[in-house]
Design a protein around this motif. Structure first.
Motif: not given
Length: 120
Positions: A1-9, A39-41, A54-57, A116-120
């Motif tokens: 899981m990538s909270k970073y990618l979710l938040n970036k989106f 996503a990968n920029r 980087l890919r979404f789950e 839930p933890d929101i740290t990335t």
């Protein structure tokens, strides 16, 4: 899981009015397009510079493609990012003042501390 990618989106879509509308009207297509081309920029770097890993789950992709903001919250997406984006998309569908914000609160009312933890 990538909270970073979710938040970036959430962050990048929320800052572009055309993408907000695109995501409102075609969430699955927007998520697929964004994941394959954006996503990968690397943020704030030279054009053409990117990563490749980087890919979404599946559960992240599904939650984004169905506008399931309670699930995004459970997955650790930052609540301010989800709230501001979804206000931009859905506040207009509510007649009462703060209509969407009240719906957002109702749909997240089942959550209790610790969130839930929101740290990335």
């Amino acid at each position: 899981m990538s909270k970073y990618l979710l938040n970036k989106f959430l962050f990048t879509v929320d800052r572009d009015p055309d993408l907000v509308e695109r995501y409102r009207e075609d969430p699955q297509g927007t998520v697929e397009w964004w994941e394959s081309s954006e996503a990968n920029r690397i943020l704030a770097c030279h054009l053409g510079e990117s990563s490749s890993w980087l890919r979404f789950e599946d559960d992240e992709r599904t939650a984004l493609a169905t506008h399931d903001y309670p699930k995004l919250f459970e997955l650790g997406a930052h609540p301010f990012l989800t709230l501001t984006l979804f206000i931009a998309m859905f506040e207009r569908d509510h007649a009462e003042p703060l209509g969407f914000q009240l719906e957002y609160a109702r749909k997240l009312a089942h959550m209790s501390l610790p969130y839930p933890d929101i740290t990335t």
